[in-house]
Design an enzyme around this catalytic site. Structure first.
Site, PDB file in Angstrom:
ATOM      1  N   LYS A   1      52.690  37.525  35.105  1.00 14.62           N
ATOM      2  CA  LYS A   1      52.601  38.954  34.787  1.00 14.62           C
ATOM      3  C   LYS A   1      51.199  39.340  34.343  1.00 14.62           C
ATOM      4  CE  LYS A   1      54.435  43.017  33.942  1.00 14.62           C
ATOM      5  NZ  LYS A   1      54.659  43.826  35.152  1.00 14.62           N
TER       6      LYS A   1
ATOM      7  N   LYS B   1      54.302  45.227  46.805  1.00 17.44           N
ATOM      8  CA  LYS B   1      55.609  44.945  46.193  1.00 17.44           C
ATOM      9  C   LYS B   1      56.418  44.015  47.089  1.00 17.44           C
ATOM     10  CE  LYS B   1      55.228  45.743  42.919  1.00 17.44           C
ATOM     11  NZ  LYS B   1      54.101  46.375  42.324  1.00 17.44           N
TER      12      LYS B   1
ATOM     13  N   GLU C   1      50.698  50.057  47.940  1.00 18.22           N
ATOM     14  CA  GLU C   1      51.534  49.570  46.835  1.00 18.22           C
ATOM     15  C   GLU C   1      52.875  49.038  47.360  1.00 18.22           C
ATOM     16  OE1 GLU C   1      51.194  48.570  44.036  1.00 18.22           O
ATOM     17  OE2 GLU C   1      53.134  48.687  43.055  1.00 18.22           O
TER      18      GLU C   1
ATOM     19  N   ASN D   1      45.525  28.026  26.445  1.00 14.85           N
ATOM     20  CA  ASN D   1      45.543  29.097  27.450  1.00 14.85           C
ATOM     21  C   ASN D   1      44.085  29.449  27.744  1.00 14.85           C
ATOM     22  OD1 ASN D   1      46.011  32.664  27.144  1.00 14.85           O
ATOM     23  ND2 ASN D   1      45.890  31.466  28.994  1.00 14.85           N
ATOM     24  N   GLY D   2      43.692  29.309  29.004  1.00 19.43           N
ATOM     25  CA  GLY D   2      42.310  29.629  29.375  1.00 19.43           C
ATOM     26  C   GLY D   2      41.801  28.627  30.387  1.00 19.43           C
TER      27      GLY D   2
ATOM     28  N   CYS E   1      48.952  31.172  31.180  1.00 16.19           N
ATOM     29  CA  CYS E   1      49.737  30.405  30.221  1.00 16.19           C
ATOM     30  C   CYS E   1      50.025  31.192  28.935  1.00 16.19           C
ATOM     31  CB  CYS E   1      49.062  29.103  29.804  1.00 16.19           C
ATOM     32  SG  CYS E   1      48.433  28.153  31.171  1.00 16.19           S
TER      33      CYS E   1
ATOM     34  N   TRP F   1      50.758  28.331  33.701  1.00 12.29           N
ATOM     35  CA  TRP F   1      50.420  28.756  35.063  1.00 12.29           C
ATOM     36  C   TRP F   1      49.250  27.874  35.464  1.00 12.29           C
ATOM     37  CZ3 TRP F   1      46.304  30.848  37.856  1.00 12.29           C
ATOM     38  CH2 TRP F   1      46.641  31.414  39.095  1.00 12.29           C
TER      39      TRP F   1
ATOM     40  N   GLU G   1      54.957  40.389  47.251  1.00  8.90           N
ATOM     41  CA  GLU G   1      54.996  39.540  46.052  1.00  8.90           C
ATOM     42  C   GLU G   1      56.395  39.093  45.662  1.00  8.90           C
ATOM     43  OE1 GLU G   1      53.333  41.012  42.347  1.00  8.90           O
ATOM     44  OE2 GLU G   1      53.919  43.040  42.830  1.00  8.90           O
TER      45      GLU G   1
ATOM     46  N   ARG H   1      53.523  35.025  31.473  1.00 12.45           N
ATOM     47  CA  ARG H   1      52.154  34.524  31.566  1.00 12.45           C
ATOM     48  C   ARG H   1      52.062  33.278  32.453  1.00 12.45           C
ATOM     49  NH1 ARG H   1      49.155  36.891  27.770  1.00 12.45           N
ATOM     50  NH2 ARG H   1      47.554  35.318  28.033  1.00 12.45           N
TER      51      ARG H   1
ATOM     52  N   HIS I   1      43.386  50.460  66.216  1.00 10.82           N
ATOM     53  CA  HIS I   1      42.051  49.839  66.273  1.00 10.82           C
ATOM     54  C   HIS I   1      42.126  48.324  66.057  1.00 10.82           C
ATOM     55  CE1 HIS I   1      40.006  53.680  66.627  1.00 10.82           C
ATOM     56  NE2 HIS I   1      40.811  54.139  65.678  1.00 10.82           N
TER      57      HIS I   1
HETATM   58  O1  M6R Z   1      48.008  44.006  33.842  1.00  6.80           O
HETATM   59  P1  M6R Z   1      47.263  44.587  34.991  1.00  6.80           P
HETATM   60  O2  M6R Z   1      47.723  45.933  35.384  1.00  6.80           O
HETATM   61  O3  M6R Z   1      45.773  44.583  34.776  1.00  6.80           O
HETATM   62  O4  M6R Z   1      47.558  43.620  36.201  1.00  6.80           O
HETATM   63  C1  M6R Z   1      46.923  43.788  37.436  1.00  6.80           C
HETATM   64  C2  M6R Z   1      47.622  42.992  38.505  1.00  6.80           C
HETATM   65  O5  M6R Z   1      47.604  41.637  38.196  1.00  6.80           O
HETATM   66  C3  M6R Z   1      49.073  43.444  38.692  1.00  6.80           C
HETATM   67  O6  M6R Z   1      49.153  44.802  38.969  1.00  6.80           O
HETATM   68  C4  M6R Z   1      49.726  42.654  39.821  1.00  6.80           C
HETATM   69  O7  M6R Z   1      49.178  43.035  41.033  1.00  6.80           O
HETATM   70  C5  M6R Z   1      51.239  42.874  39.785  1.00  6.80           C
HETATM   71  N1  M6R Z   1      51.907  41.644  40.020  1.00  6.80           N
HETATM   72  C6  M6R Z   1      51.698  43.871  40.767  1.00  6.80           C
HETATM   73  O8  M6R Z   1      53.073  44.018  40.819  1.00  6.80           O
END
Ligand code: M6R
Length: 593
Positions: A588, A474, A470, A99-100, A2, A73, A477, A27, A493
């Site tokens: 984010k 991507k 990675e 937020n928390g 949030c 969130w 997500e 957030r 395997h």
């Molecule tokens: O801000 P951070 O790099 O610590 O965030 C870590 C992950 O939450 C972040 O990399 C997340 O996996 C992204 N959505 C990837 O695109």
């Protein structure tokens, strides 16, 4: 997670709150709300939707003297209007945004219920409003005292902005979640980060855990542990917060295409071409050299970047491991006597990583935070910190920050081994990325073949397996395609059982030693009717490869595979018509454990 904003004094609060929340929606963006004080009355507007939807719902108002806002969130309770913030207390004395996560909210709720309080929402936040009201009514109606008493009751994390009926102050409190204050001209503000306040004020106060107090238009009253403390002001530069799409349709595309510029900036900040010297903190380099083991901790994309850090350390003969922060926090294994921890995080606010840092700091161990946000919580609490200079990253999917993190680790390797070669190699990487940018149409064509699939696999070996991890993150997500990454040799395997006719499999090649075995693995999958696509550097490419990258230094080569994967995910998501920059269920900055 949030995002919260608030302000008091002379300002256009409708605009401040709505535009501020839009900047904070990285957030979380599943519901939003505002409360404002106008002519002695507090009005609340909420929506089970985005800030844009809130914007449509809030009527024009002027002359409000105070306001708070929230983008959510959901942690407790579904993303509905009743669970959106602001939440208020039983008798509408207190309105607040949070937020928390309040860990003991069930126990507190039971206590409050026994005293006759009723609850409208399923949130852990509503109990804070009721607790504040309860203490206020019990302590002779002194709100600051009620805030202290409530903070004593709460277990968990919170950044709070609180309006009280009949009170001309805007109260706040912080523990575990980020909160900043800003002092303007005849007004004072607060927000989860400085971006909503940029352009309105240049003077900020970073709050520490346990800080609380209130804002008046011309005054910040700050307290911690019952004592008043003097606010310490710092400045931020507006150019560090570029929120403009600059003609791009999405931030993700813009951010991928900023990667060359990000790498150049990184080199400029850490290498002096005149002297040939690296510009890292010398005591930090000494601490890394003296450590008998390097332990990398990170989450998500940053974790995948840290895997390169392990290889780079091993290359110079230094034992190194990497752990997912949320796992290590509950099993903080360390087998060495003099470890140095490297915490990698774009935001510098990731709760799982902050939990690790607390453990490390409590043991008095040195830690280096590699972050993209200078004044972030991780950076402020670290022994050393390095900025990756990626600039503001808005899209939820991390792209340029990943490239910058690995670039930073490569430069660190150069500094530690006394070699300027990584600087040249990064120039090669920049050329390789520019080449992909120029040929992105080829990847867009490939996306056409993939976007209707249910599953997808990325297969690599060595560094290209790191890239595969990675690439699959991507794709899943932002396109919601179920994507997995496997080392080429592992496929047979077990995972090979998942391969059906036309299942897309992307084979990523990045070095000569593993090119042939990887091609063999891909061949085995083609024989099972998978739709296979190989990405390889020119010198290792073969007829029929789906995409050919430039040859660059082998230890950076697989980053070009990642850039390919970033584009692929982008175009697949685009073809599916999905919200690329704000994928469902994500945020984010992940500020809850
Ligand atoms: O801000 P951070 O790099 O610590 O965030 C870590 C992950 O939450 C972040 O990399 C997340 O996996 C992204 N959505 C990837 O695109």
């Amino acid at each position: 997670m949030c995002g919260i904003v608030g302000g008091i004094g002379k300002a256009d609060f409708r605009n401040f709150v709505i535009s501020g929340l839009k900047k904070l929606d990285y957030r979380g963006y599943d519901s939003a709300g505002i409360a404002y004080l106008l002519d002695g009355e507090i009005t609340v507007v909420k929506t089970a939707g985005t800030v844009e939807m809130l914007d449509e719902k809030v009527s024009a108002f002027q002359g409000a003297s105070m306001a708070i806002g929230h983008t959510r969130w959901a942690t407790h309770g579904d993303p509905s209007e009743v669970n959106a913030h602001p939440q208020w207390s039983e008798h509408k004395l207190v309105y607040l945004v949070h937020n928390g996560v309040i860990e003991n909210f069930r126990a507190l709720k039971t206590r409050l219920k026994a005293r006759g309080y009723r609850f409208l929402s399923k949130t852990d936040t509503e109990i804070i409003a009721d607790l504040l009201e309860f203490h206020f009514e019990s302590n002779g109606r002194i709100f600051l005292k009620a805030l202290e008493e409530t903070m004593d009751d709460l277990e968990g994390s919170y950044a709070l902005a609180i309006m009280v009926s009949g009170d001309e102050r805007l109260y706040f409190a912080k523990k575990g979640s980020p909160l900043l204050l800003g002092s303007g001209d005849g007004a004072a503000f607060l927000a989860s980060d400085c971006v909503p306040m940029m352009g309105i004020t240049k003077r900020f106060v970073d709050l520490n855990d346990g800080d609380y107090g209130y804002l008046e238009p011309e005054r910040i009253a700050l307290f911690n542990s019952g004592r008043q403390i003097r606010p310490v002001f710092s400045e931020r530069k507006i150019e560090d917060f570029d929120y403009d799409l600059r003609g791009y349709p999405h931030f993700m595309l813009k951010e991928i295409e900023e990667e060359p510029q990000v790498l150049s900036r990184l080199v400029d900040n850490y290498f002096d071409p005149e002297t040939g010297d690296y510009l890292f903190d010398k005591s930090m380099l000494r601490a890394i050299r003296e450590a008998d083991e390097i332990i990398f901790l990170a989450c998500g994309t940053s974790h995948y970047a840290s895997l390169f850090g392990v290889s780079f350390m091993e290359f110079m003969g230094k034992p190194a491991r990497s752990y997912v922060a949320s796992e290590w926090a509950y099993h903080p294994v360390c087998l060495s006597k003099r470890p140095l921890y490297i915490l990698i995080s774009q935001s510098g606010e990731t709760a799982d990583l902050i939990a690790c840092q607390k453990i490390i700091n409590s043991e008095g161990r040195p830690n280096l935070a590699v972050v993209n946000v200078k004044d972030s919580s991780l950076a402020r609490r670290a022994t050393y910190f390095c900025l990756v200079y990626a600039g503001l990253e808005v899209a939820v999917a991390a792209t340029k920050s990943y490239i910058a993190q690995v670039g930073l680790l490569a430069l660190l390797l150069g500094a530690l081994t006394g070699s300027s070669s990584p600087v040249r190699h990064i120039e090669g990487l920049i050329g390789g990325i520019n080449d992909i940018i120029a040929r992105k149409g080829e990847i867009e064509n490939l996306a056409e073949k993939v976007y209707q699939s249910r599953d997808a696999f990325f297969v690599g070996r060595g560094d290209s397996f790191k890239a595969a991890l990675e690439c699959s993150l991507k794709l899943k997500e932002i396109s919601y395609i179920h994507a997995e990454a496997y080392p080429g040799g592992e496929i047979k395997h077990g995972p090979i059982a998942l391969i059906e006719e036309n299942t897309p499999v992307v084979g990523l090649i990045s070095d000569g030693a593993t090119a042939l075995p990887l091609r063999n693995n891909i061949e085995e999958l083609s024989s099972r009717k998978a739709a296979t696509y190989i990405v390889a550097p020119a010198s290792l490419s073969a007829k029929g490869d789906a995409f050919v990258t430039k040859d660059i230094k082998p230890y950076l080569q697989s980053l070009l595979n990642v850039v390919f994967g970033q584009y692929l995910a982008y175009y697949v998501s685009l073809k599916k018509g999905l919200p690329i920059d704000k994928p469902r269920n994500l945020a984010k900055s992940v500020t809850v454990e």
